[in-house]
Enzyme design. Sequence first.
Site, PDB file in Angstrom:
ATOM      1  CE  LYS A  15      79.267  50.206  29.863  1.00 53.20           C
ATOM      2  NZ  LYS A  15      80.132  49.435  28.947  1.00 53.20           N
ATOM      3  NE  ARG A  90      84.708  53.494  31.302  1.00 52.17           N
ATOM      4  CZ  ARG A  90      83.805  53.792  30.377  1.00 52.17           C
ATOM      5  NH1 ARG A  90      82.768  54.516  30.668  1.00 52.17           N
ATOM      6  NH2 ARG A  90      83.959  53.345  29.156  1.00 52.17           N
ATOM      7  NE  ARG A 129      80.630  51.327  19.507  1.00 48.75           N
ATOM      8  CZ  ARG A 129      80.635  51.432  20.832  1.00 48.75           C
ATOM      9  NH1 ARG A 129      79.553  51.121  21.521  1.00 48.75           N
ATOM     10  NH2 ARG A 129      81.717  51.787  21.471  1.00 48.75           N
ATOM     11  NE  ARG A 162      82.966  55.465  20.872  1.00 50.79           N
ATOM     12  CZ  ARG A 162      82.413  55.048  22.010  1.00 50.79           C
ATOM     13  NH1 ARG A 162      81.099  54.944  22.110  1.00 50.79           N
ATOM     14  NH2 ARG A 162      83.152  54.735  23.038  1.00 50.79           N
ATOM     15  NE  ARG A 173      86.530  51.668  24.529  1.00 49.13           N
ATOM     16  CZ  ARG A 173      85.587  51.543  23.591  1.00 49.13           C
ATOM     17  NH1 ARG A 173      85.923  51.309  22.324  1.00 49.13           N
ATOM     18  NH2 ARG A 173      84.327  51.638  23.908  1.00 49.13           N
TER      19      ARG A 173
HETATM   20  P1  AMP Z   1      82.121  55.090  26.699  1.00 47.64           P
HETATM   21  O1  AMP Z   1      81.301  55.732  25.656  1.00 47.64           O
HETATM   22  O2  AMP Z   1      81.361  54.850  27.986  1.00 47.64           O
HETATM   23  O3  AMP Z   1      82.844  53.861  26.230  1.00 47.64           O
HETATM   24  O4  AMP Z   1      83.259  56.159  27.105  1.00 47.64           O
HETATM   25  C1  AMP Z   1      84.216  56.601  26.155  1.00 47.64           C
HETATM   26  C2  AMP Z   1      85.462  57.107  26.852  1.00 47.64           C
HETATM   27  O5  AMP Z   1      85.117  58.215  27.704  1.00 47.64           O
HETATM   28  C3  AMP Z   1      86.128  56.124  27.795  1.00 47.64           C
HETATM   29  O6  AMP Z   1      86.980  55.220  27.115  1.00 47.64           O
HETATM   30  C4  AMP Z   1      86.877  57.066  28.719  1.00 47.64           C
HETATM   31  O7  AMP Z   1      88.024  57.613  28.081  1.00 47.64           O
HETATM   32  C5  AMP Z   1      85.877  58.196  28.893  1.00 47.64           C
HETATM   33  N1  AMP Z   1      84.958  57.932  30.025  1.00 47.64           N
HETATM   34  C6  AMP Z   1      83.620  57.746  29.957  1.00 47.64           C
HETATM   35  N2  AMP Z   1      83.105  57.527  31.172  1.00 47.64           N
HETATM   36  C7  AMP Z   1      84.134  57.574  32.044  1.00 47.64           C
HETATM   37  C8  AMP Z   1      84.247  57.407  33.449  1.00 47.64           C
HETATM   38  N3  AMP Z   1      83.176  57.136  34.216  1.00 47.64           N
HETATM   39  N4  AMP Z   1      85.480  57.527  34.010  1.00 47.64           N
HETATM   40  C9  AMP Z   1      86.571  57.811  33.263  1.00 47.64           C
HETATM   41  N5  AMP Z   1      86.539  57.948  31.928  1.00 47.64           N
HETATM   42  C10 AMP Z   1      85.336  57.846  31.308  1.00 47.64           C
END
Ligand code: AMP
Length: 220
Positions: A15, A90, A129, A162, A173
Amino acid sequence: MQRNLILLGPPGAGKGTQAQRLATRWGIPQVSTGDMLREARRAGTDLGKQVASVMDSGGLVSDDLVIALVAERLDREDARKGVILDGFPRTLAQAKALDALLLRMGRTPVQAVAIEVPEQLLIARLSGRRTCPGCGASYHVEFTPPHSDGVCDRCGSPLVQRDDDRAEAIAHRLEVYARDTAPLIDYYEPRGALRRIDGVGELDAVLDRITKSLDVQRDQ
Ligand code: AMP
């Protein structure tokens, strides 16, 4: 035409990568709640401190918090022509809040593209990654390695993994995605606002599938 696009899909579906490419192509910003939260952590803000442990474990931060972040972001000048949302919504509550927000702002309703990738490949992508804390560039130890081991091609910073790309957090996740986020497909699809595309293959091929699926959607 204003375009508010959501990229849906499990962690590791691509994404972020594709959102970045679409944003460049269309001249509208990529809005990634994950990036915004990581930035808050880097800056050491109260918000950043509040979300650190839940992010590292691979859980979700609260709906209210991310909805407020997105509302503020959509209000900025550069988002007037539209946005590519990546990692938001989400949960169902976030999706409903986004619909209400766009309606209130008099904006075009969302289109969603769900990027589909088999779980084994998601795990391989996430566990390999490496990201650059300096400029945000992303690499993969096997699929897209940097020229020099562990060092960013663009800015020379040492690459890091990360915390939420470690094995335990990845499993969590994926579970959270299946439970909280996958149901969004059933939220958007019945109203004809969702296209599914195959996320396996070259980056350009996947980008092409995304843009073609949207052209089809517009013509219908
Ligand atoms: P991502 O980079 O999109 O994988 O986001 C990393 C982390 O940020 C996720 O595993 C969540 O802990 C938090 N996060 C990001 N976007 C959201 C969202 N829309 N709702 C809740 N937590 C989020």
